[in-house]
Design a protein around this motif. Structure first.
Motif, PDB file in Angstrom:
ATOM      1  N   TYR A 165      10.072  -0.105   8.044  1.00  0.00           N
ATOM      2  CA  TYR A 165      10.073   0.917   6.989  1.00  0.00           C
ATOM      3  C   TYR A 165       8.644   1.313   6.623  1.00  0.00           C
ATOM      4  O   TYR A 165       7.848   0.463   6.199  1.00  0.00           O
ATOM      5  N   PRO A 166       8.291   2.587   6.755  1.00  0.00           N
ATOM      6  CA  PRO A 166       6.914   3.013   6.449  1.00  0.00           C
ATOM      7  C   PRO A 166       6.469   2.712   5.022  1.00  0.00           C
ATOM      8  O   PRO A 166       5.285   2.488   4.773  1.00  0.00           O
ATOM      9  N   ALA A 167       7.406   2.726   4.072  1.00  0.00           N
ATOM     10  CA  ALA A 167       7.026   2.543   2.667  1.00  0.00           C
ATOM     11  C   ALA A 167       6.702   1.099   2.320  1.00  0.00           C
ATOM     12  O   ALA A 167       6.071   0.844   1.284  1.00  0.00           O
ATOM     13  N   LEU A 168       7.124   0.143   3.145  1.00  0.00           N
ATOM     14  CA  LEU A 168       7.012  -1.269   2.769  1.00  0.00           C
ATOM     15  C   LEU A 168       5.766  -1.935   3.329  1.00  0.00           C
ATOM     16  O   LEU A 168       5.395  -1.740   4.486  1.00  0.00           O
ATOM     17  N   LYS A 169       5.143  -2.762   2.499  1.00  0.00           N
ATOM     18  CA  LYS A 169       4.081  -3.673   2.898  1.00  0.00           C
ATOM     19  C   LYS A 169       4.398  -5.051   2.319  1.00  0.00           C
ATOM     20  O   LYS A 169       5.085  -5.163   1.302  1.00  0.00           O
ATOM     21  N   LEU A 170       3.863  -6.091   2.948  1.00  0.00           N
ATOM     22  CA  LEU A 170       4.081  -7.446   2.458  1.00  0.00           C
ATOM     23  C   LEU A 170       2.907  -7.899   1.617  1.00  0.00           C
ATOM     24  O   LEU A 170       1.750  -7.845   2.047  1.00  0.00           O
ATOM     25  N   GLY A 171       3.217  -8.366   0.407  1.00  0.00           N
ATOM     26  CA  GLY A 171       2.193  -8.989  -0.416  1.00  0.00           C
ATOM     27  C   GLY A 171       1.893 -10.383   0.102  1.00  0.00           C
ATOM     28  O   GLY A 171       2.668 -10.967   0.861  1.00  0.00           O
ATOM     29  N   PRO A 172       0.758 -10.949  -0.292  1.00  0.00           N
ATOM     30  CA  PRO A 172       0.378 -12.274   0.205  1.00  0.00           C
ATOM     31  C   PRO A 172       1.228 -13.377  -0.400  1.00  0.00           C
ATOM     32  O   PRO A 172       2.010 -13.148  -1.325  1.00  0.00           O
ATOM     33  N   ALA A 173       1.047 -14.573   0.165  1.00  0.00           N
ATOM     34  CA  ALA A 173       1.718 -15.754  -0.389  1.00  0.00           C
ATOM     35  C   ALA A 173       1.366 -15.858  -1.876  1.00  0.00           C
ATOM     36  O   ALA A 173       0.202 -15.859  -2.252  1.00  0.00           O
ATOM     37  N   ASN A 210       0.861  -4.514   8.405  1.00  0.00           N
ATOM     38  CA  ASN A 210       1.903  -4.234   7.427  1.00  0.00           C
ATOM     39  C   ASN A 210       1.824  -5.211   6.267  1.00  0.00           C
ATOM     40  O   ASN A 210       2.785  -5.379   5.511  1.00  0.00           O
ATOM     41  N   THR A 211       0.667  -5.871   6.121  1.00  0.00           N
ATOM     42  CA  THR A 211       0.394  -6.733   4.978  1.00  0.00           C
ATOM     43  C   THR A 211      -0.797  -6.140   4.215  1.00  0.00           C
ATOM     44  O   THR A 211      -1.428  -5.196   4.669  1.00  0.00           O
ATOM     45  N   VAL A 212      -1.090  -6.720   3.051  1.00  0.00           N
ATOM     46  CA  VAL A 212      -2.075  -6.075   2.165  1.00  0.00           C
ATOM     47  C   VAL A 212      -3.224  -7.000   1.783  1.00  0.00           C
ATOM     48  O   VAL A 212      -3.794  -6.864   0.703  1.00  0.00           O
ATOM     49  N   GLY A 213      -3.597  -7.919   2.673  1.00  0.00           N
ATOM     50  CA  GLY A 213      -4.722  -8.775   2.338  1.00  0.00           C
ATOM     51  C   GLY A 213      -4.336  -9.817   1.317  1.00  0.00           C
ATOM     52  O   GLY A 213      -3.260 -10.404   1.374  1.00  0.00           O
ATOM     53  N   PHE A 214      -5.196 -10.043   0.329  1.00  0.00           N
ATOM     54  CA  PHE A 214      -4.984 -11.130  -0.629  1.00  0.00           C
ATOM     55  C   PHE A 214      -5.164 -10.631  -2.049  1.00  0.00           C
ATOM     56  O   PHE A 214      -6.019  -9.779  -2.327  1.00  0.00           O
ATOM     57  N   ASN A 215      -4.335 -11.142  -2.975  1.00  0.00           N
ATOM     58  CA  ASN A 215      -4.650 -11.001  -4.395  1.00  0.00           C
ATOM     59  C   ASN A 215      -4.515 -12.359  -5.076  1.00  0.00           C
ATOM     60  O   ASN A 215      -3.813 -13.236  -4.575  1.00  0.00           O
ATOM     61  N   ASP A 216      -5.211 -12.528  -6.188  1.00  0.00           N
ATOM     62  CA  ASP A 216      -5.314 -13.862  -6.782  1.00  0.00           C
ATOM     63  C   ASP A 216      -4.348 -14.118  -7.927  1.00  0.00           C
ATOM     64  O   ASP A 216      -4.124 -15.258  -8.293  1.00  0.00           O
ATOM     65  N   ALA A 275       9.410  -4.892   6.651  1.00  0.00           N
ATOM     66  CA  ALA A 275       8.093  -4.255   6.627  1.00  0.00           C
ATOM     67  C   ALA A 275       7.671  -3.782   8.005  1.00  0.00           C
ATOM     68  O   ALA A 275       6.843  -2.870   8.117  1.00  0.00           O
ATOM     69  N   GLY A 276       8.268  -4.385   9.029  1.00  0.00           N
ATOM     70  CA  GLY A 276       7.932  -4.011  10.392  1.00  0.00           C
ATOM     71  C   GLY A 276       8.586  -2.733  10.867  1.00  0.00           C
ATOM     72  O   GLY A 276       8.368  -2.328  12.016  1.00  0.00           O
ATOM     73  N   MET A 309       4.855 -16.945   9.775  1.00  0.00           N
ATOM     74  CA  MET A 309       6.212 -16.405   9.725  1.00  0.00           C
ATOM     75  C   MET A 309       6.276 -14.882   9.699  1.00  0.00           C
ATOM     76  O   MET A 309       7.329 -14.311   9.963  1.00  0.00           O
ATOM     77  N   THR A 310       5.160 -14.235   9.385  1.00  0.00           N
ATOM     78  CA  THR A 310       5.210 -12.769   9.268  1.00  0.00           C
ATOM     79  C   THR A 310       4.483 -12.031  10.387  1.00  0.00           C
ATOM     80  O   THR A 310       4.871 -10.915  10.726  1.00  0.00           O
ATOM     81  N   THR A 311       3.459 -12.638  10.962  1.00  0.00           N
ATOM     82  CA  THR A 311       2.616 -11.892  11.901  1.00  0.00           C
ATOM     83  C   THR A 311       3.380 -11.475  13.150  1.00  0.00           C
ATOM     84  O   THR A 311       3.200 -10.363  13.662  1.00  0.00           O
ATOM     85  N   GLU A 312       4.260 -12.349  13.646  1.00  0.00           N
ATOM     86  CA  GLU A 312       4.927 -12.036  14.908  1.00  0.00           C
ATOM     87  C   GLU A 312       5.822 -10.809  14.807  1.00  0.00           C
ATOM     88  O   GLU A 312       6.079 -10.132  15.805  1.00  0.00           O
ATOM     89  N   THR A 313       6.294 -10.477  13.606  1.00  0.00           N
ATOM     90  CA  THR A 313       7.182  -9.314  13.433  1.00  0.00           C
ATOM     91  C   THR A 313       6.491  -8.143  12.754  1.00  0.00           C
ATOM     92  O   THR A 313       6.622  -6.999  13.186  1.00  0.00           O
TER      93      THR A 313
END
Length: 468
Positions: free
Chosen positions: A374-382, A407-413, A371-372, A398-402
């Motif tokens: 590729y423009p198309a990729l984002k990381l979903g939440p835990a 490149n993450t999408v907040g939270f979903n439930d 995700a760090g 584990m994800t923020t440093e890279t």
């Protein structure tokens, strides 16, 4: 006496706790963006009273009944319906009594926080649930549920939900979404396109599903071109009912980019029931790439939820069907599995593919680096088994440093339990504020930046990523 500690999930260091608390106060009341979940759209369409506390808290929530079942309590005793229509327990007070007597099993779990939050914040209950308090709490919730203030639409508004997405099969008729749309109610309840039943050759009744798919779209889905055209038409139908995303629950993250001739041959084998397990997996893999290409055309955000061994218990699946707590995480490869799809569309900046995982070992090693770049990729939440305070903290670490935050999408439930929605967002907001306080305390984020990041993680990123 309150059920909930007001400083729950904040750091124990006094200075960091105060900063986290102040940060949280700035975002705690933001509207909820719930872009992916499994609440029933019928609730909002008909707006009928919830039947009873057991139906609200126990029977629809696999987090609850899988824990109870792990201690030997039969699923039918908890009101979980059997696939063949055989009798299960129908007395909600008996179901609730079992839940209350065994509530101690949830000590230390995310479910304990979610349920306590709902009991206190939604129903005003301050006594701990137990065998002794079961009847009184049941009666208090039941009395509330009989009032208009606790109908689904009223709770939706009370929870400050700005938008919620349910998830429907590609062959769902979307009747409840049509009813919502025609009702004049202002609540933003949209659908999401879940095509697994017509993409996975090993899905129950695959050939019949594809035939229904053809009937619904007026396409000849026994041909490759007609089959793809049917997907395009159904995606357009879903978009007309508010959909901004598709969702794909494949067992692995494998993708392929096959020639049309090979894909057509695999489709014929799948419809005839003659494809091998490898061929079925190859077809599923290719269809992820086809879905990504369609997303480039129609703008639907693509979600991939791999890594679950679905319906691990054959006997439970036979008796109770899907989504009954027997989906178990497995190891997942992303670097090699996603390469065909990423070679095809990964550098497209107007495409959003959100990756989820049940394999935490892949966060720092694979997902964040992918995700760090590729423009198309984002990381979903835990997600799912890691939808917990500890899982959310590990995810950030584990994800923020890279990949950073953006490149993450907040939270979903991702829930079927309606009253847990505000609880789960509250946990996510508290955990993120605790993490940000730690970054400030260790000099990696300025105090001035932290409120902006907290706002983004709680609200803006999800709204923008899902185009809401």
């Amino acid at each position: 006496m309150a059920l909930l500690d007001e400083n729950r999930l904040f750091p124990t260091d006094p200075a960091l706790r105060e900063f986290a608390r102040n940060l949280y106060e700035g975002i705690r009341d933001l509207p909820i963006i719930s872009p992916h979940g499994h609440t029933d759209p019928r609730w909002f369409a008909e707006n009928e009273h919830f039947a009873n506390p057991a139906e609200l808290f126990v029977t629809p929530d696999h987090y609850v009944f899988r824990m109870l079942h792990s201690q030997g309590i039969p699923l039918e005793a908890l009101g979980v319906p059997q696939a063949d229509g055989s009798v299960t327990e129908t007395d909600p007070r008996k179901i609730w009594q079992i839940f209350a007597e065994n509530y101690y099993l949830f000590r230390g779990t995310p479910s304990r926080i979610w349920v306590d939050h709902a009991l206190q914040e939604v129903f005003g209950i301050t006594e701990h649930l137990s065998a002794k308090t079961a009847d009184a709490i049941f009666d208090q919730i039941d009395a509330n549920l009989k009032t208009d203030a606790f109908r689904p639409r009223a709770l939706f508004e009370r929870f400050n939900i700005e938008a919620i997405s349910t998830t429907e099969s590609a062959i769902d008729d979307l009747r409840w979404h049509k009813m919502i749309k025609n009702s004049g109610w202002a609540g933003n309840v949209i659908t999401a396109y879940r095509p697994d039943s017509v993409i996975d050759p090993e899905f129950d009744n695959f050939a019949e599903n594809v035939a229904i798919f053809g009937e619904m779209t007026g396409e000849d889905t026994s041909t490759w071109t007609g089959y793809l055209a049917a997907h395009r038409k159904r995606r357009a139908d879903f978009k007309a009912h508010g959909a901004t995303s598709s969702d794909h629950g494949h067992a692995t993250a494998r993708t392929e980019d096959l020639s049309p001739d090979i894909a057509a041959t695999l489709l014929q084998k799948a419809l005839q029931g003659t494809c091998t397990a490898e061929e079925a997996d190859q077809f599923r893999a290719h269809m992820l790439t086809e879905m990504a290409r369609m997303s480039l055309d129609d703008g639907l955000v693509m979600q991939i939820h791999p890594g679950s061994y679905r319906n691990h218990s054959a006997s439970a699946f036979a008796r109770f069907g899907r989504d009954k707590g027997f989906d178990i995480p497995t190891r997942t490869d992303y670097v090699h599995a996603l390469k065909p799809l990423l070679d095809a569309v990964g550098r497209e900046s107007n495409l959003t593919i959100i990756l989820f995982t049940l394999d935490e070992s892949s966060y720092a090693r694979e997902l964040a680096p992918l995700a760090g770049v590729y423009p198309a990729l984002k990381l979903g939440p835990a997600w799912w088994f890691h939808d917990s305070a500890e899982g959310m903290r590990r995810y950030r670490e584990m994800t923020t440093e890279t990949a950073g935050f953006y490149n993450t999408v907040g939270f979903n439930d991702d829930t079927r339990a309606f009253c847990s929605i505000p609880a789960r967002h509250d946990v996510a907001r508290r955990v993120d504020c605790a993490f940000l306080a730690t970054l400030v305390g260790t000099g990696r984020l300025t105090p001035e930046e932290a409120p902006d990041v907290a706002y983004d993680l709680s609200y803006r990123l999800a709204k923008e990523a899902y185009r809401l």
